[in-house]
Design a protein around this motif. Structure first.
Motif, PDB file in Angstrom:
ATOM      1  N   THR A  84       0.821  -1.205   0.000  1.00 53.12           N
ATOM      2  CA  THR A  84       0.000   0.000   0.000  1.00 53.12           C
ATOM      3  C   THR A  84       0.856   1.258   0.000  1.00 53.12           C
ATOM      4  O   THR A  84       1.947   1.301   0.578  1.00 53.12           O
ATOM      5  CB  THR A  84      -0.946   0.055   1.221  1.00 53.12           C
ATOM      6  N   LEU A  85       0.340   2.272  -0.659  1.00 56.34           N
ATOM      7  CA  LEU A  85       1.021   3.560  -0.717  1.00 56.34           C
ATOM      8  C   LEU A  85       1.157   4.155   0.683  1.00 56.34           C
ATOM      9  O   LEU A  85       2.171   4.778   1.010  1.00 56.34           O
ATOM     10  CB  LEU A  85       0.251   4.509  -1.636  1.00 56.34           C
ATOM     11  N   ARG A  86       0.170   3.925   1.535  1.00 50.07           N
ATOM     12  CA  ARG A  86       0.226   4.420   2.917  1.00 50.07           C
ATOM     13  C   ARG A  86       1.425   3.807   3.654  1.00 50.07           C
ATOM     14  O   ARG A  86       2.154   4.483   4.360  1.00 50.07           O
ATOM     15  CB  ARG A  86      -1.072   4.086   3.649  1.00 50.07           C
ATOM     16  N   TYR A  87       1.631   2.506   3.469  1.00 48.15           N
ATOM     17  CA  TYR A  87       2.737   1.818   4.143  1.00 48.15           C
ATOM     18  C   TYR A  87       4.088   2.277   3.577  1.00 48.15           C
ATOM     19  O   TYR A  87       5.040   2.505   4.331  1.00 48.15           O
ATOM     20  CB  TYR A  87       2.577   0.304   4.004  1.00 48.15           C
ATOM     21  N   ILE A  88       4.171   2.427   2.269  1.00 50.14           N
ATOM     22  CA  ILE A  88       5.399   2.919   1.644  1.00 50.14           C
ATOM     23  C   ILE A  88       5.727   4.311   2.167  1.00 50.14           C
ATOM     24  O   ILE A  88       6.866   4.607   2.527  1.00 50.14           O
ATOM     25  CB  ILE A  88       5.269   2.921   0.100  1.00 50.14           C
ATOM     26  N   SER A  89       4.709   5.156   2.245  1.00 48.33           N
ATOM     27  CA  SER A  89       4.895   6.502   2.771  1.00 48.33           C
ATOM     28  C   SER A  89       5.356   6.453   4.222  1.00 48.33           C
ATOM     29  O   SER A  89       6.261   7.191   4.627  1.00 48.33           O
ATOM     30  CB  SER A  89       3.584   7.283   2.662  1.00 48.33           C
ATOM     31  N   LEU A  90       4.746   5.580   4.990  1.00 50.16           N
ATOM     32  CA  LEU A  90       5.110   5.448   6.411  1.00 50.16           C
ATOM     33  C   LEU A  90       6.584   5.083   6.575  1.00 50.16           C
ATOM     34  O   LEU A  90       7.294   5.673   7.398  1.00 50.16           O
ATOM     35  CB  LEU A  90       4.224   4.407   7.092  1.00 50.16           C
ATOM     36  N   MET A  91       7.049   4.139   5.782  1.00 51.56           N
ATOM     37  CA  MET A  91       8.451   3.730   5.876  1.00 51.56           C
ATOM     38  C   MET A  91       9.388   4.843   5.389  1.00 51.56           C
ATOM     39  O   MET A  91      10.432   5.097   5.996  1.00 51.56           O
ATOM     40  CB  MET A  91       8.703   2.445   5.079  1.00 51.56           C
ATOM     41  N   ALA A  92       8.996   5.508   4.319  1.00 52.63           N
ATOM     42  CA  ALA A  92       9.812   6.622   3.812  1.00 52.63           C
ATOM     43  C   ALA A  92       9.909   7.732   4.849  1.00 52.63           C
ATOM     44  O   ALA A  92      10.990   8.300   5.071  1.00 52.63           O
ATOM     45  CB  ALA A  92       9.225   7.153   2.509  1.00 52.63           C
ATOM     46  N   VAL A  93       8.800   8.022   5.506  1.00 50.46           N
ATOM     47  CA  VAL A  93       8.793   9.061   6.542  1.00 50.46           C
ATOM     48  C   VAL A  93       9.584   8.598   7.763  1.00 50.46           C
ATOM     49  O   VAL A  93      10.383   9.349   8.320  1.00 50.46           O
ATOM     50  CB  VAL A  93       7.345   9.438   6.928  1.00 50.46           C
ATOM     51  N   SER A  94       9.385   7.367   8.183  1.00 46.77           N
ATOM     52  CA  SER A  94      10.033   6.864   9.396  1.00 46.77           C
ATOM     53  C   SER A  94      11.552   6.865   9.288  1.00 46.77           C
ATOM     54  O   SER A  94      12.249   7.286  10.212  1.00 46.77           O
ATOM     55  CB  SER A  94       9.533   5.462   9.717  1.00 46.77           C
TER      56      SER A  94
END
Length: 142
Positions: free
Chosen positions: A86-96
């Protein structure tokens, strides 16, 4: 017309810019205090590669757990996906991971502590655990 398209996209794909910025704020709130703490850098210098990999695995699992297990009303199937993730999960990892790296790049913290590249990566792996908790929790709250 544009507003209608945006509303339609928002209802079909619930992850948007607002969620991304919530992740950034949550990540910054929980990770910033650790970036500038000498103890974290000392711990990182004594951390093995296996321990760093375990920290990364914990970050990945916590992120998924907080986004999709703790928030039971989130529909995994309606989320936009890239190669099944999911794009949400990819974003979460990129942000984290990215927010920690960004702050380290913008400040002289690593140079102040005399950290090598390996120590910087180990530090990021440790702090990302806290970063993902803040980012995912902020994403879930609002």
């Amino acid at each position: 017309m544009i507003r209608e398209l945006v509303q339609e996209a928002s209802s079909k794909y619930p992850f948007g810019g607002d969620d991304f910025f919530q992740q950034i704020v949550g990540s910054a709130l929980l990770s910033a205090p650790f970036i500038f703490t000498e103890e974290v850098w000392t711990i990182a210098s004594n951390t093995s590669t296996q321990q760093s990999l375990a920290s990364i695995a914990v970050t990945l699992l916590l992120g998924h757990g907080i986004l999709y297990v703790a928030k039971q009303d989130r529909d995994f199937e309606t989320e936009r996906k890239v190669f099944g993730v999911t794009l949400r999960y990819i974003s979460l990892m990129a942000v984290s991971f990215g927010s920690v790296l960004l702050v380290l790049t913008l400040t002289a913290t690593a140079q102040t502590f005399g950290a090598s590249t390996a120590e910087i990566l180990k530090t990021v792996s440790i702090i990302s655990v806290f970063s993902v908790i803040g980012a995912a929790t902020a994403d879930n709250l609002i």
